[in-house]
Design a protein around this motif. Structure first.
Motif, PDB file in Angstrom:
ATOM      1  N   PHE A 166       5.101 -42.967  16.174  1.00  0.00           N
ATOM      2  CA  PHE A 166       6.171 -43.874  15.762  1.00  0.00           C
ATOM      3  C   PHE A 166       7.309 -43.121  15.077  1.00  0.00           C
ATOM      4  O   PHE A 166       8.438 -43.602  15.047  1.00  0.00           O
ATOM      5  CB  PHE A 166       5.642 -45.040  14.912  1.00  0.00           C
ATOM      6  CG  PHE A 166       5.051 -44.684  13.590  1.00  0.00           C
ATOM      7  CD1 PHE A 166       5.857 -44.419  12.505  1.00  0.00           C
ATOM      8  CD2 PHE A 166       3.676 -44.652  13.426  1.00  0.00           C
ATOM      9  CE1 PHE A 166       5.304 -44.116  11.281  1.00  0.00           C
ATOM     10  CE2 PHE A 166       3.117 -44.345  12.210  1.00  0.00           C
ATOM     11  CZ  PHE A 166       3.937 -44.078  11.134  1.00  0.00           C
ATOM     12  N   GLU A 168       8.329 -40.112  16.157  1.00  0.00           N
ATOM     13  CA  GLU A 168       9.087 -39.639  17.318  1.00  0.00           C
ATOM     14  C   GLU A 168       9.903 -40.796  17.915  1.00  0.00           C
ATOM     15  O   GLU A 168      11.039 -40.615  18.351  1.00  0.00           O
ATOM     16  CB  GLU A 168       8.127 -39.080  18.375  1.00  0.00           C
ATOM     17  CG  GLU A 168       8.839 -38.384  19.504  1.00  0.00           C
ATOM     18  CD  GLU A 168       7.872 -37.755  20.486  1.00  0.00           C
ATOM     19  OE1 GLU A 168       6.799 -38.345  20.736  1.00  0.00           O
ATOM     20  OE2 GLU A 168       8.169 -36.667  21.002  1.00  0.00           O
ATOM     21  N   SER A 169       9.288 -41.979  17.911  1.00  0.00           N
ATOM     22  CA  SER A 169       9.977 -43.155  18.440  1.00  0.00           C
ATOM     23  C   SER A 169      11.244 -43.440  17.633  1.00  0.00           C
ATOM     24  O   SER A 169      12.299 -43.713  18.200  1.00  0.00           O
ATOM     25  CB  SER A 169       9.021 -44.351  18.398  1.00  0.00           C
ATOM     26  OG  SER A 169       9.715 -45.550  18.604  1.00  0.00           O
ATOM     27  N   ALA A 170      11.139 -43.346  16.311  1.00  0.00           N
ATOM     28  CA  ALA A 170      12.318 -43.584  15.472  1.00  0.00           C
ATOM     29  C   ALA A 170      13.396 -42.546  15.780  1.00  0.00           C
ATOM     30  O   ALA A 170      14.580 -42.858  15.835  1.00  0.00           O
ATOM     31  CB  ALA A 170      11.940 -43.523  13.997  1.00  0.00           C
ATOM     32  N   ARG A 171      12.977 -41.306  16.001  1.00  0.00           N
ATOM     33  CA  ARG A 171      13.938 -40.250  16.315  1.00  0.00           C
ATOM     34  C   ARG A 171      14.596 -40.537  17.668  1.00  0.00           C
ATOM     35  O   ARG A 171      15.804 -40.378  17.827  1.00  0.00           O
ATOM     36  CB  ARG A 171      13.227 -38.903  16.326  1.00  0.00           C
ATOM     37  CG  ARG A 171      14.170 -37.720  16.393  1.00  0.00           C
ATOM     38  CD  ARG A 171      13.447 -36.433  16.064  1.00  0.00           C
ATOM     39  NE  ARG A 171      13.111 -36.345  14.661  1.00  0.00           N
ATOM     40  CZ  ARG A 171      11.918 -36.035  14.185  1.00  0.00           C
ATOM     41  NH1 ARG A 171      10.926 -35.780  15.017  1.00  0.00           N
ATOM     42  NH2 ARG A 171      11.703 -35.981  12.900  1.00  0.00           N
ATOM     43  N   ALA A 172      13.792 -40.993  18.629  1.00  0.00           N
ATOM     44  CA  ALA A 172      14.328 -41.291  19.954  1.00  0.00           C
ATOM     45  C   ALA A 172      15.340 -42.430  19.894  1.00  0.00           C
ATOM     46  O   ALA A 172      16.333 -42.435  20.607  1.00  0.00           O
ATOM     47  CB  ALA A 172      13.191 -41.651  20.911  1.00  0.00           C
ATOM     48  N   ILE A 173      15.081 -43.396  19.009  1.00  0.00           N
ATOM     49  CA  ILE A 173      15.991 -44.529  18.842  1.00  0.00           C
ATOM     50  C   ILE A 173      17.336 -44.057  18.301  1.00  0.00           C
ATOM     51  O   ILE A 173      18.365 -44.687  18.495  1.00  0.00           O
ATOM     52  CB  ILE A 173      15.370 -45.555  17.867  1.00  0.00           C
ATOM     53  CG1 ILE A 173      14.190 -46.244  18.509  1.00  0.00           C
ATOM     54  CG2 ILE A 173      16.368 -46.554  17.359  1.00  0.00           C
ATOM     55  CD1 ILE A 173      14.531 -47.401  19.373  1.00  0.00           C
ATOM     56  N   GLY A 174      17.335 -42.924  17.583  1.00  0.00           N
ATOM     57  CA  GLY A 174      18.580 -42.403  17.038  1.00  0.00           C
ATOM     58  C   GLY A 174      18.637 -42.457  15.522  1.00  0.00           C
ATOM     59  O   GLY A 174      19.696 -42.303  14.939  1.00  0.00           O
ATOM     60  N   ALA A 175      17.483 -42.704  14.864  1.00  0.00           N
ATOM     61  CA  ALA A 175      17.463 -42.740  13.400  1.00  0.00           C
ATOM     62  C   ALA A 175      17.713 -41.343  12.847  1.00  0.00           C
ATOM     63  O   ALA A 175      17.252 -40.362  13.423  1.00  0.00           O
ATOM     64  CB  ALA A 175      16.113 -43.257  12.906  1.00  0.00           C
ATOM     65  N   ASN A 176      18.457 -41.250  11.727  1.00  0.00           N
ATOM     66  CA  ASN A 176      18.656 -39.932  11.124  1.00  0.00           C
ATOM     67  C   ASN A 176      17.445 -39.558  10.268  1.00  0.00           C
ATOM     68  O   ASN A 176      16.581 -40.389   9.992  1.00  0.00           O
ATOM     69  CB  ASN A 176      19.963 -39.872  10.344  1.00  0.00           C
ATOM     70  CG  ASN A 176      19.998 -40.875   9.214  1.00  0.00           C
ATOM     71  OD1 ASN A 176      18.958 -41.245   8.670  1.00  0.00           O
ATOM     72  ND2 ASN A 176      21.193 -41.334   8.867  1.00  0.00           N
TER      73      ASN A 176
END
Lengths: 283, 337
Positions: A166, A168-176
């Motif tokens: 999750f 990695e998922s946040a990073r993929a979404i574009g979260a800083n």
């Protein structure tokens, strides 16, 4: 099985009742005792427990029961301040260390190792001696001793959580990165910190009391259980009540915190950790 | 940044390597794991490229490299005229909304402490700074798009079924209105009946929104249903690419044929009528791949190549060459015309 049952088991309830009682004493001691915890009455010195003085009186004629009640505030305040500082510093350093890694991690963890390498009481004693006598100095000395444990705990948790999908998922979404740490990683590492804190609370109380027993902590007339035990020591054979009642209070409070801590860590191991392990293995 | 061609995604000679555990600055480089070892592929707008191969052949790593989630050792990834492999973190975050990832295990890819609505709302908050009623509207709308009852929004991932979780994952990916979805085995963790629902949903979404898919899977049935073109990957390299129908009817590479022959057939009488050879053994370690053709340790046609063509598969690596229009194979059996 049933999680609600596991959460509200008898030992947790007993622990909460004990800590709750002492917390009530700390918040409004006037409800529990009408006597002045600093009222010298030399004519009543060292009188045995009676209807007027439930726990007897000490060497200067002060009611031991009221000093025990007012002493709860000193002890609980010490626990709150010490754990507050230790968790704040420990979680910050542990997060930086675990999330950034590299030489920063190495440096911070070696510093933590130095702290953990000393026998705790000796280190607290030395720190306290350097800072000087007094309750605040004792609080800082114990907090100074305690943060590395939290830093290490948080670091190891972060190392485990940051690899979960999750994140990695946040990073993929574009979260800083700030959002990833603050919203996704940290909330998932705090459970063990809370459990650890509830287990530690009793030991913090004991350590602070030990320092006061040795004369470094709260100074008279502040009521403090460790100091009361030290003062009662010289009357222990003939006037046992002076040292015994504050000692028993400390003992019961520590038991209360340990009951809470054990229940919480049992619940965490049975519930939270298992589900997390399953999630990781399932990939 | 200059534009290249018309393809939405263009990957050229991409290599992704992982340092082995316990290695440092001065350790010798022999143990390096070559997860993706010189892959080139293109993906047109609105197209679905199926990427198949065994577990551990680098499919997922390739997908993550396209998203910039793992760094490339060399080669480049171009997305709509922008070179992703040359981007700073800041530029990367700006292009992120347009390329999204659908995870294999939605249970692990959704933060267990967030309810479905917050999970789906996150991209709207990050990219559009939406709040309140507007945010609520957009979240509800996207719940509808992926076929989820908005009433499920208050549930946490563990309170949802596997299919519902995957729909939440897809909703999260769609929220930023991407052009490309990298689907990393999105159905392999699901029950068969749910698999079909998710594949149908992905196809419907493609028709509605004009999405392009890089569809990574090891299940050939699913790939056959959803793909326009198929790329077969083995040990970090593409060994064959062609249109879906060509791959499934006339797959040429011995590895493609072995994969196809491993698919169970409804009627055993008709099984393997083409005489395709099953393969034996395990995939070699990507940290020490064979010198020549990666597939030579398991290939059923190796003897034929060595006897008939007198080429040593162990030593000489075949190149990916076009055998017919839009059909490329990397095997000594199929030399360039």
């Amino acid at each position: 099985m049933n999680k609600t049952f596991q959460l509200w088991n008898p030992s947790l309830l007993l622990g909460l009742a004990i800590v709750g009682l002492f917390a009530a004493m700390a918040i409004s001691p006037g409800l529990f005792s009408s006597q002045d915890p600093a009222g010298l009455r030399l004519e009543h010195r060292l009188s045995a427990p009676s209807a007027a003085n439930w726990f007897g009186t000490d060497g200067v004629g002060v009611d031991v029961y009221s000093r025990v009640v007012y002493g709860a505030r000193t002890t609980l305040a010490t626990i709150v301040v010490v754990l507050g500082i230790a968790i704040l510093v420990g979680v910050s350093i542990g997060s930086v260390s675990g999330y950034l890694g590299g030489w920063i991690d190495g440096l911070l963890m070696r510093v933590a190792d130095v702290f953990l390498a000393f026998p705790p009481l000796i280190l607290a004693l030395a720190t306290n001696a350097v800072l000087g006598r007094g309750l605040q100095q004792t609080m800082f000395a114990v907090a100074f001793l305690w943060w590395p444990a939290y830093a290490r705990l948080v670091r190891s948790q972060i190392l485990a959580v940051r690899k979960l999908e999750f994140v990695e998922s946040a990073r993929a979404i574009g979260a800083n990165e700030l959002r990833i740490v603050g919203r996704h990683v940290l909330p998932n590492v705090l459970d063990p910190v809370i459990v650890r804190a509830s287990l530690d609370a009793g030991f913090v109380a004991l350590t602070a009391a030990s320092l006061s027993f040795l004369g470094l902590g709260a100074q008279p007339p502040t009521p403090e259980w460790g100091r009361m035990v030290a003062e009662g020591q010289k009357f222990l054979l003939d006037q046992w009540w002076v040292a015994t009642f504050p000692g028993i209070s400390l003992f019961v409070l520590v038991i209360g915190f340990n009951l809470i801590g054990e229940s919480l860590s049992g619940r965490m191991q049975s519930g939270l950790h298992v589900s997390r392990a399953e999630e990781t293995e399932g990939r | 940044m200059n534009r290249r061609g018309t393809a939405l995604l263009e990957v050229s000679d991409l290599k992704v390597q992982f340092a082995p555990r316990g290695s440092g600055l001065w350790s010798d480089k022999k143990g390096v794991v070559r997860a993706v070892d010189g892959v080139s592929l293109t993906l047109q707008r609105g197209e679905t490229l199926g990427l198949v191969g065994e577990s551990g052949c680098g499919k997922s790593t390739l997908g993550r490299a396209i998203l910039g989630l793992v760094g490339a050792a060399s080669g480049s990834v171009w997305f709509d005229g922008h070179e992703i492999t040359a981007m700073s973190n800041r530029e990367m975050r700006r292009i992120r909304p347009r390329i999204q990832l659908v995870f294999q295990d939605a249970g692990a890819a959704l933060n267990p402490r967030w309810c479905a609505r917050d999970l789906v709302a996150e991209p709207f908050k990050i990219h559009l700074s939406l709040e309140g009623a507007v945010l609520q509207q957009r979240v509800d709308a996207i719940f509808e798009t992926v076929g989820l009852d908005p009433a499920l929004g208050k549930r946490f991932p563990r309170e949802l079924s596997g299919g519902q979780r995957q729909r939440v994952g897809i909703a999260r990916a769609l929220a930023s209105e991407p052009d490309l979805l990298v689907c990393d085995e999105p159905t392999s963790a699901l029950d068969l009946s749910i698999q079909a629902q998710i594949v149908n949903l992905l196809q419907d979404l493609q028709d509605q929104l004009g999405l392009s898919y890089l569809f990574i899977a090891h299940d050939l049935g699913v790939v056959r249903q959803i793909s326009d073109r198929v790329a077969v990957m083995y040990l970090g390299k593409i060994v064959e690419t062609a249109s879906r129908d060509r791959i499934f009817k006339e797959g040429r590479h011995p590895y493609t044929q072995a994969l196809l022959s491993a698919v169970p057939v409804a009627d055993p009488e008709h099984a393997n009528t083409r005489g395709w050879k099953a393969m034996t053994g395990e995939v070699p370690s990507p940290s020490s791949p064979p010198l020549g053709c990666n597939f030579c340790t398991r290939c059923g046609s190796k003897a034929e190549v060595e006897n008939r063509l007198n080429i040593d598969c162990d030593m000489i690596e075949p190149e990916l060459i076009s055998v017919e229009e839009l059909h490329e194979v990397s095997c000594h059996l199929f030399p360039a015309n």
